[in-house]
Design an enzyme around this catalytic site. Sequence first.
Site, PDB file in Angstrom:
ATOM      1  N   GLU B  62       0.809  -1.224   0.000  1.00  0.00           N
ATOM      2  CA  GLU B  62       0.000   0.000   0.000  1.00  0.00           C
ATOM      3  C   GLU B  62       0.837   1.267   0.000  1.00  0.00           C
ATOM      4  O   GLU B  62       0.458   2.274  -0.613  1.00  0.00           O
ATOM      5  CB  GLU B  62      -0.967   0.010   1.196  1.00  0.00           C
ATOM      6  N   HIS B 131     -11.107  -5.117   8.661  1.00  0.00           N
ATOM      7  CA  HIS B 131     -11.633  -4.878   7.316  1.00  0.00           C
ATOM      8  C   HIS B 131     -12.625  -3.724   7.297  1.00  0.00           C
ATOM      9  O   HIS B 131     -12.923  -3.199   6.231  1.00  0.00           O
ATOM     10  CB  HIS B 131     -12.310  -6.134   6.749  1.00  0.00           C
TER      11      HIS B 131
HETATM   12  C1  LIG Z   1      -2.502  -4.653   4.270  1.00  0.00           C
HETATM   13  C2  LIG Z   1      -3.438  -5.507   3.510  1.00  0.00           C
HETATM   14  N1  LIG Z   1      -3.587  -5.326   2.199  1.00  0.00           N
HETATM   15  C3  LIG Z   1      -4.430  -6.102   1.493  1.00  0.00           C
HETATM   16  C4  LIG Z   1      -5.153  -7.085   2.099  1.00  0.00           C
HETATM   17  C5  LIG Z   1      -6.100  -7.959   1.312  1.00  0.00           C
HETATM   18  N2  LIG Z   1      -5.512  -9.292   1.240  1.00  0.00           N
HETATM   19  C6  LIG Z   1      -5.839 -10.237   2.127  1.00  0.00           C
HETATM   20  S1  LIG Z   1      -4.946 -11.605   1.942  1.00  0.00           S
HETATM   21  C7  LIG Z   1      -4.153 -10.992   0.606  1.00  0.00           C
HETATM   22  C8  LIG Z   1      -3.139 -11.796  -0.107  1.00  0.00           C
HETATM   23  C9  LIG Z   1      -2.074 -12.235   0.791  1.00  0.00           C
HETATM   24  O1  LIG Z   1      -1.289 -13.182   0.165  1.00  0.00           O
HETATM   25  P1  LIG Z   1      -0.245 -14.003   0.981  1.00  0.00           P
HETATM   26  O2  LIG Z   1       0.485 -13.111   1.921  1.00  0.00           O
HETATM   27  O3  LIG Z   1       0.553 -14.767   0.003  1.00  0.00           O
HETATM   28  O4  LIG Z   1      -1.111 -14.982   1.889  1.00  0.00           O
HETATM   29  P2  LIG Z   1      -2.104 -16.128   1.406  1.00  0.00           P
HETATM   30  O5  LIG Z   1      -3.453 -15.510   1.322  1.00  0.00           O
HETATM   31  O6  LIG Z   1      -1.638 -16.633   0.111  1.00  0.00           O
HETATM   32  O7  LIG Z   1      -2.050 -17.142   2.473  1.00  0.00           O
HETATM   33  C10 LIG Z   1      -4.580  -9.707   0.356  1.00  0.00           C
HETATM   34  C11 LIG Z   1      -4.073  -8.871  -0.737  1.00  0.00           C
HETATM   35  C12 LIG Z   1      -5.002  -7.225   3.481  1.00  0.00           C
HETATM   36  N3  LIG Z   1      -5.701  -8.109   4.177  1.00  0.00           N
HETATM   37  N4  LIG Z   1      -4.123  -6.451   4.163  1.00  0.00           N
END
Ligand SMILES: Cc1ncc(C[n+]2csc(CCOP(=O)(O)OP(=O)(O)O)c2C)c(N)n1
Lengths: 317, 326
Positions: B62, B131
């Site tokens: 972000e 959220h």
């Molecule tokens: C700071 C933030 N930005 C965006 C999100 C939305 N979001 C939730 S999970 C995710 C992807 C995360 O991917 P990863 O770290 O690889 O974990 P995975 O879901 O694959 O276990 C996103 C973009 C969030 N929860 N927090």
Amino acid sequence: MEQEKLMLYQNMLFIRRFEEKLTELCKIEGKVPGMMILCTGQEAVATGVCGALEKDDVIIGNHRSHGHLLAKGADPNALMAEIFGKVTGCNKGKSGTLHLAVPEVNALCTTTVVGGGIPIAVGTAFAQQYRESKAITVCFFGDGAADEGSFHESLNMAALWDLPVIFVCENNVYSGAQRMEEHTKVKDIALRAQGYGMPGVTVDGNDAEAVLQVTAEARQRCLAGEGPTLIECKTYRWRGHGELDHQVYQPKEEIAMWMERCPIKKIEQQLLVEGAISREDIAALEESIAMFVDDAVRFAEESPYPAPEEALEDVYI
Amino acid sequence: MQQITMGQAIQQALAEEMHRDDSVFLAGEGIGVGIHDSPLMPTFGLLQEFGAGRVKDTPVSEAAIAGLAVGASVMGLRPVVEIMFNPFFTLASDQIVNHAAKLRYLSGGKSSFPLVVRIKTGAGGGAGCQHAHNLEAWAAHCPGLKVVMPGTAADAKGLLKSAIRDDNPVIFFEDMGLFFYPSAVPEEDYTIPIGVADIKKPGRDVTVVTWSKMLGVAFKAAAVLGQEGIDVEILDLRTLLPLDKEGVIRSVQKTGRLVVLHEATKTGGFGGEIAALVAEEAFSCLKAPIKRVAAPDIPVPSSLPLEQFYMPNENRLIEAVKSIVD
Ligand SMILES: Cc1ncc(C[n+]2csc(CCOP(=O)(O)OP(=O)(O)O)c2C)c(N)n1
Ligand SMILES: [Mg+2]
């Protein structure tokens, strides 16, 4: 060794069945609030890592933490009730599925802010070093989280101060809908460790024993005052990001290929070949796990919701 | 007139502005290929229409997304970046608060930063406090930013087009609760000026100032109160910064009573600013004390009955109105 393998198998199977139940439940309108984010297919990471830990060791999780918590010994009834938003839940309904905390087993925080847990793990490890305790911190996060600034600041500081923390990057190929190569240029997140002056290890994240092994070694380094390690566990997200995700961007063949490499089937096969368990043992285990999971669901369903005014409690001490 | 949702209205605004001006580009997490493939999501279809050069899916970063907007905008592009959920604004906040809002001032008026940060917001999904956290008052506390928070699909379209054309940084809050309900939206190219509140329902007895999703709550309460002979005027603020002070004061001068309604928590919420404005500049026309209806001072809880307790509703608004109308 056989004992350890059996333990890993049982724990993985429990997590799998617990979450399969959640997949079912969240299809029922109004049953469980919010999103439903599961670790199906990734169970070897949680169980392998937690298998190398002691009770006093701290874990910090992320949005995909049901497995981490169960592997660390959290009460499945209290987890299930929390996921339902019931007052008997481990966080009295304040959290729901996404930010469960189970301090009783030193699972101090799981956070759904991607990357949000990594600096906190620096803090808990600092406290452990400060108090000269014989415990360490493990921080679980995804490949996507390694794109956040918090990852980079935290690894630098943890290495600088030789903090007793293991950074476990659970690389499940996807960050939301973005494949690894669509969200970062490096092939191995573990490579980044070098840039911060700590060991970086890549391990088959579907091999629970291998995960346990590298975690145990990293833990020894922590306790010997040699500082942090970054472990990258290569695994795969079988399901969508959450249960509402239709996986339009995930190739079917890729999912099928990884399902072939199921971490549970893998260890089960070994146990069978080695004669450590029989088909009957497996059936009995399945039955007892089903019973525990059903009990957890019953407990959650029969528990009351919190009274609305209880929303006002727990903001401050 | 077309009946479309706020999500679709935002899609139209983005697409029309991208056609109109090739300096407009989009960036954000999953705005091209996302985990939600609903055609009602605001950026649905835009990757296909404009290509990966202008619709940039970003890593989960972000601070870099916001910084990208700051840097690209001072070079003359018009970035429209998305922050997926309001709580993640905090990760982008250095670039927005310390840079987007201040760099023009620091340049002595020489530079401009024509960027838009779209932020999805609003409780109601049961996902909990990481959220859902309405932080519009934070943004409004940053001189140098404009802060827009539409409550209807038609306003969203016209205001977003103004935001994109504006030469200042604009923070544009979209309540996800409004993404899925159709309402009338003009088809033609139109803009709605930033900084102008809108009387959504004229009335004699009491002014309800509100914005975003709470507009619907105000309408429900007004219908009930109307049957009991209390004529509510609903003033949709639409923009928090710059604040339409005259619009608020004019309405209160007419009705003599003010209730402010917002979803964000009460203490430090923007309702306090509206109340203070009226107390300072229109005290003499008040026939009764000012009331605020807002969420209690707690994080948004996940459990259904707790989240319902959090959310301001028409009953609380009706009660507040009745307490000042005899
Ligand atoms: C700071 C933030 N930005 C965006 C999100 C939305 N979001 C939730 S999970 C995710 C992807 C995360 O991917 P990863 O770290 O690889 O974990 P995975 O879901 O694959 O276990 C996103 C973009 C969030 N929860 N927090
Ligand atoms: Mg991932």
